[in-house]
Design an enzyme around this catalytic site. Structure first.
Site, PDB file in Angstrom:
ATOM      1  N   HIS A  29      -8.905   1.514  -5.468  1.00 13.32           N
ATOM      2  CA  HIS A  29      -8.090   0.612  -4.655  1.00 13.32           C
ATOM      3  C   HIS A  29      -6.640   1.008  -4.877  1.00 13.32           C
ATOM      4  O   HIS A  29      -6.214   1.211  -6.021  1.00 13.32           O
ATOM      5  CB  HIS A  29      -8.305  -0.850  -5.044  1.00 13.32           C
ATOM      6  CG  HIS A  29      -9.696  -1.320  -4.776  1.00 13.32           C
ATOM      7  ND1 HIS A  29     -10.103  -1.731  -3.532  1.00 13.32           N
ATOM      8  CD2 HIS A  29     -10.774  -1.386  -5.577  1.00 13.32           C
ATOM      9  CE1 HIS A  29     -11.380  -2.049  -3.591  1.00 13.32           C
ATOM     10  NE2 HIS A  29     -11.818  -1.847  -4.824  1.00 13.32           N
ATOM     11  N   TYR A  65       0.795  -1.235   0.000  1.00 15.17           N
ATOM     12  CA  TYR A  65       0.000   0.000   0.000  1.00 15.17           C
ATOM     13  C   TYR A  65       0.825   1.280   0.000  1.00 15.17           C
ATOM     14  O   TYR A  65       0.275   2.363  -0.099  1.00 15.17           O
ATOM     15  CB  TYR A  65      -0.944   0.006   1.211  1.00 15.17           C
ATOM     16  CG  TYR A  65      -1.890  -1.167   1.210  1.00 15.17           C
ATOM     17  CD1 TYR A  65      -2.930  -1.239   0.291  1.00 15.17           C
ATOM     18  CD2 TYR A  65      -1.733  -2.217   2.100  1.00 15.17           C
ATOM     19  CE1 TYR A  65      -3.792  -2.319   0.270  1.00 15.17           C
ATOM     20  CE2 TYR A  65      -2.589  -3.307   2.096  1.00 15.17           C
ATOM     21  CZ  TYR A  65      -3.615  -3.352   1.179  1.00 15.17           C
ATOM     22  OH  TYR A  65      -4.464  -4.418   1.167  1.00 15.17           O
TER      23      TYR A  65
END
Length: 147
Positions: A98, A21
């Protein structure tokens, strides 16, 4: 106004699996969204919750309030038919975001119920996907206004 709604564990950005991430925090994402909103000359409502019912209530709250929604449903995208139903009921242009490329990950992450309610899905471009999603929502709003 464009709402940017974030689901579970996004408050852990920068700490949780940075190899997937990245190192940007949720505060960094909010600053990016604020700068994008300023550039687009649009108001921003930026929120994050770990609670599914709260996220659904926020989505419902956007009906008649927001011109568009950018949502990172996180894990709820893969599991929540109720969130999908709320997004479908609100009837405003929605783009799903996302941070990671969900299609390069585990099989269960490759499908999101919430994508059915979105005009588009942006994944795998890191946090810059939020700015791209906001631009896309803004462009859709502008197109609607021109009709």
């Amino acid at each position: 106004m464009i709402a940017v709604l974030n689901g579970p564990n996004l408050n852990m950005l920068g700490l949780r699996q940075p190899e997937i991430y990245g190192r940007a925090t949720l505060d960094d994402v909010e600053q990016l969204c604020l700068a994008t909103a300023e550039r687009l000359d649009v108001a921003l409502d930026f929120r994050q919750t770990n609670i599914e019912g709260e996220l659904i209530s926020w989505v419902q709250e956007m009906r008649g309030r927001a011109r568009g929604v950018v949502i990172n449903p996180a894990g709820y995208g893969h599991t929540s038919i109720a969130l999908m139903d709320a997004l479908l009921a609100v009837g405003v242009p929605t783009v799903e975001v996302h941070i990671s490329n969900i299609h390069r990950r585990e099989d269960f992450r490759r499908h999101t119920y919430t994508a059915r309610a979105a005009i588009g899905v942006i994944c795998g471009l890191g946090v810059r996907g939020y700015a791209l999603a906001m631009q896309a929502v803004f462009d859709m709003i502008e197109d609607e206004d021109e009709r």
